[in-house]
Write a protein that holds these residues in place. Structure first.
Motif, mmCIF file in Angstrom:
data_model
loop_
_atom_site.group_PDB
_atom_site.id
_atom_site.type_symbol
_atom_site.label_atom_id
_atom_site.label_comp_id
_atom_site.label_asym_id
_atom_site.label_seq_id
_atom_site.Cartn_x
_atom_site.Cartn_y
_atom_site.Cartn_z
ATOM 1 N N CYS A 33 0.839 -1.214 0.000
ATOM 2 C CA CYS A 33 0.000 0.000 0.000
ATOM 3 C C CYS A 33 0.869 1.258 0.000
ATOM 4 O O CYS A 33 0.630 2.200 0.769
ATOM 5 C CB CYS A 33 -0.948 0.004 1.197
ATOM 6 N N LYS A 34 1.875 1.259 -0.845
ATOM 7 C CA LYS A 34 2.810 2.390 -0.882
ATOM 8 C C LYS A 34 2.105 3.706 -1.198
ATOM 9 O O LYS A 34 2.478 4.762 -0.694
ATOM 10 C CB LYS A 34 3.891 2.134 -1.934
ATOM 11 N N GLU A 35 1.080 3.616 -2.066
ATOM 12 C CA GLU A 35 0.420 4.847 -2.500
ATOM 13 C C GLU A 35 -0.235 5.599 -1.348
ATOM 14 O O GLU A 35 -0.449 6.812 -1.428
ATOM 15 C CB GLU A 35 -0.636 4.536 -3.571
ATOM 16 N N ASP A 36 -0.537 4.890 -0.257
ATOM 17 C CA ASP A 36 -1.141 5.563 0.897
ATOM 18 C C ASP A 36 -0.170 6.537 1.561
ATOM 19 O O ASP A 36 -0.595 7.449 2.279
ATOM 20 C CB ASP A 36 -1.599 4.534 1.935
ATOM 21 N N PHE A 37 1.123 6.348 1.329
ATOM 22 C CA PHE A 37 2.136 7.212 1.934
ATOM 23 C C PHE A 37 2.666 8.259 0.957
ATOM 24 O O PHE A 37 3.484 9.088 1.337
ATOM 25 C CB PHE A 37 3.315 6.371 2.448
ATOM 26 N N CYS A 38 2.211 8.183 -0.280
ATOM 27 C CA CYS A 38 2.702 9.119 -1.300
ATOM 28 C C CYS A 38 1.935 10.431 -1.188
ATOM 29 O O CYS A 38 0.855 10.587 -1.757
ATOM 30 C CB CYS A 38 2.544 8.513 -2.697
ATOM 31 N N GLN A 39 2.499 11.368 -0.437
ATOM 32 C CA GLN A 39 1.847 12.657 -0.187
ATOM 33 C C GLN A 39 2.829 13.799 -0.442
ATOM 34 O O GLN A 39 3.252 14.486 0.491
ATOM 35 C CB GLN A 39 1.339 12.720 1.260
ATOM 36 N N PRO A 40 3.254 13.965 -1.697
ATOM 37 C CA PRO A 40 4.214 15.037 -1.981
ATOM 38 C C PRO A 40 3.588 16.406 -1.724
ATOM 39 O O PRO A 40 2.368 16.549 -1.811
ATOM 40 C CB PRO A 40 4.518 14.832 -3.472
ATOM 41 N N PRO A 41 4.376 17.418 -1.393
ATOM 42 C CA PRO A 41 5.846 17.363 -1.304
ATOM 43 C C PRO A 41 6.366 17.067 0.103
ATOM 44 O O PRO A 41 7.554 16.862 0.291
ATOM 45 C CB PRO A 41 6.241 18.783 -1.714
ATOM 46 N N ARG A 42 5.498 17.040 1.121
ATOM 47 C CA ARG A 42 5.987 16.919 2.500
ATOM 48 C C ARG A 42 6.058 15.482 3.006
ATOM 49 O O ARG A 42 6.834 15.179 3.904
ATOM 50 C CB ARG A 42 5.098 17.743 3.442
ATOM 51 N N TYR A 43 5.211 14.605 2.495
ATOM 52 C CA TYR A 43 5.180 13.206 2.938
ATOM 53 C C TYR A 43 5.048 13.121 4.459
ATOM 54 O O TYR A 43 5.784 12.400 5.138
ATOM 55 C CB TYR A 43 6.443 12.461 2.485
ATOM 56 N N SER A 44 4.103 13.879 4.993
ATOM 57 C CA SER A 44 3.984 14.020 6.449
ATOM 58 C C SER A 44 3.697 12.696 7.149
ATOM 59 O O SER A 44 4.253 12.415 8.217
ATOM 60 C CB SER A 44 2.892 15.040 6.788
ATOM 61 N N THR A 45 2.835 11.862 6.556
ATOM 62 C CA THR A 45 2.503 10.577 7.190
ATOM 63 C C THR A 45 3.730 9.679 7.281
ATOM 64 O O THR A 45 3.992 9.054 8.316
ATOM 65 C CB THR A 45 1.392 9.860 6.402
ATOM 66 N N LEU A 46 4.498 9.628 6.208
ATOM 67 C CA LEU A 46 5.683 8.775 6.186
ATOM 68 C C LEU A 46 6.752 9.304 7.145
ATOM 69 O O LEU A 46 7.408 8.527 7.855
ATOM 70 C CB LEU A 46 6.227 8.690 4.760
ATOM 71 N N TYR A 47 6.926 10.612 7.193
ATOM 72 C CA TYR A 47 7.878 11.203 8.138
ATOM 73 C C TYR A 47 7.464 10.881 9.581
ATOM 74 O O TYR A 47 8.301 10.559 10.430
ATOM 75 C CB TYR A 47 7.946 12.719 7.953
ATOM 76 N N HIS A 48 6.173 10.977 9.844
ATOM 77 C CA HIS A 48 5.668 10.679 11.190
ATOM 78 C C HIS A 48 5.924 9.213 11.537
ATOM 79 O O HIS A 48 6.320 8.885 12.668
ATOM 80 C CB HIS A 48 4.168 10.977 11.251
ATOM 81 N N PHE A 49 5.726 8.331 10.552
ATOM 82 C CA PHE A 49 5.968 6.902 10.768
ATOM 83 C C PHE A 49 7.439 6.645 11.087
ATOM 84 O O PHE A 49 7.772 5.941 12.049
ATOM 85 C CB PHE A 49 5.549 6.119 9.520
ATOM 86 N N ILE A 50 8.334 7.225 10.282
ATOM 87 C CA ILE A 50 9.775 7.011 10.483
ATOM 88 C C ILE A 50 10.220 7.537 11.847
ATOM 89 O O ILE A 50 11.047 6.923 12.538
ATOM 90 C CB ILE A 50 10.578 7.700 9.359
ATOM 91 N N LYS A 51 9.651 8.648 12.252
ATOM 92 C CA LYS A 51 10.062 9.289 13.501
ATOM 93 C C LYS A 51 9.621 8.506 14.731
ATOM 94 O O LYS A 51 10.340 8.447 15.742
ATOM 95 C CB LYS A 51 9.492 10.709 13.552
ATOM 96 N N HIS A 52 8.452 7.869 14.669
ATOM 97 C CA HIS A 52 7.876 7.284 15.875
ATOM 98 C C HIS A 52 7.916 5.761 15.926
ATOM 99 O O HIS A 52 7.685 5.183 16.990
ATOM 100 C CB HIS A 52 6.421 7.748 16.031
ATOM 101 N N VAL A 53 8.182 5.086 14.813
ATOM 102 C CA VAL A 53 8.214 3.624 14.869
ATOM 103 C C VAL A 53 9.474 3.186 15.629
ATOM 104 O O VAL A 53 10.579 3.673 15.363
ATOM 105 C CB VAL A 53 8.182 3.013 13.451
ATOM 106 N N PRO A 54 9.344 2.291 16.596
ATOM 107 C CA PRO A 54 10.512 1.926 17.422
ATOM 108 C C PRO A 54 11.465 0.940 16.744
ATOM 109 O O PRO A 54 12.634 0.865 17.102
ATOM 110 C CB PRO A 54 9.867 1.295 18.666
ATOM 111 N N ASP A 55 10.968 0.190 15.781
ATOM 112 C CA ASP A 55 11.783 -0.845 15.140
ATOM 113 C C ASP A 55 12.707 -0.221 14.091
ATOM 114 O O ASP A 55 12.257 0.478 13.188
ATOM 115 C CB ASP A 55 10.858 -1.884 14.484
ATOM 116 N N ARG A 56 14.013 -0.491 14.189
ATOM 117 C CA ARG A 56 14.982 0.118 13.274
ATOM 118 C C ARG A 56 14.831 -0.389 11.841
ATOM 119 O O ARG A 56 15.019 0.360 10.885
ATOM 120 C CB ARG A 56 16.404 -0.151 13.768
ATOM 121 N N ASP A 57 14.516 -1.675 11.701
ATOM 122 C CA ASP A 57 14.327 -2.219 10.355
ATOM 123 C C ASP A 57 13.142 -1.546 9.658
ATOM 124 O O ASP A 57 13.197 -1.240 8.461
ATOM 125 C CB ASP A 57 14.097 -3.732 10.420
#
Length: 238
Positions: A13-37
């Motif tokens: 479901c990659k398209e759900d995270f495709c929100q140019p130009p800021r990609y806020s949802t994906l940035y929020h996910f990367i910032k808060h997900v605890p798993d490094r992988d």
């Protein structure tokens, strides 16, 4: 496990995270997900999105440059517009169907649950110019564009008899859309033909032959705003 589920979601479901130009949802996910992988997967997806965005921008710039070069070339100061009467009705219907099919295949199911914003207001540089259209908005926008094109091609003709020929052309295109079961563009064409500014052209309509008027009446019965959708569904099932 939850990690496997999230990984599958990121991949399918990659398209759900495709929100140019800021990609806020994906940035929020990367910032808060605890798993490094998972962070790495999110970061990789973000980089892919940015590369695609840059590539698309570059392609758009190249296309604009080519177009400008064509315009500036001697003997090509303008492009002669197409005369709709010279184009096959079947080809027009097929081209409309290609666009409709492409737009409908891109529709994201969850966007069907939220109200469309495409018709809320006129676009202005201050409010909507930077807004990314949803897949639903894009289908509505194309539908409205077809309606507008039907109206424009008829009204731009000054001669009433010539207008009648364009009306007949669009009726024929709608009939071809029915044959190939493109009910979206068919309905858009009907909306254009039955709009107030076209329907009141009594002189032009008087030149439309009885055969075309009969086809239009038949289409109205099945696909008009007051039609019973059972007949339309029956045509789809054939």
């Amino acid at each position: 496990s939850l990690r496997v589920v999230i990984t599958c979601f990121l991949n399918s479901c990659k398209e759900d995270f495709c929100q140019p130009p800021r990609y806020s949802t994906l940035y929020h996910f990367i910032k808060h997900v605890p798993d490094r992988d998972l962070q790495k997967q999110g970061q990789t997806l973000l980089e892919d999105f940015k590369i695609d965005e840059e590539t698309n921008q570059l392609n758009n710039d190249n296309n604009k440059s080519k177009t400008n070069a064509l315009y500036n070339e001697k003997g090509f100061d303008y492009i002669q517009p197409w005369n709709i009467l010279e184009i096959s009705s079947t080809i027009i219907a097929e081209q409309l169907t290609i666009v409709d099919a492409d737009l409908l295949k891109r529709v994201l199911p969850y966007e069907c649950l939220t109200p469309s914003t495409s018709g809320c207001s006129r676009r202005t540089p201050s409010n909507n110019s930077n807004r990314t259209l949803s897949t639903i908005d894009k289908t509505i926008e194309f539908f409205n564009a077809v309606v507008a094109r039907v109206i424009a091609t008829i009204l731009k003709e000054q001669d009433e008899e010539q207008r009648s020929h364009v009306i007949e052309k669009w009726i024929d295109v709608a009939h071809q859309c029915r044959k190939i079961k493109n009910f979206s563009s068919l309905t858009a064409i009907l909306n254009g033909l039955l709009s107030g500014c076209i329907y009141r052209l009594n002189t032009a309509w008087s030149y439309v032959t009885q055969d075309y008027q009969s086809i239009l009446e038949e289409l109205k019965k099945v696909f008009g705003s007051c039609a019973d959708r059972k007949e339309a569904r029956a045509i789809l099932d054939k």
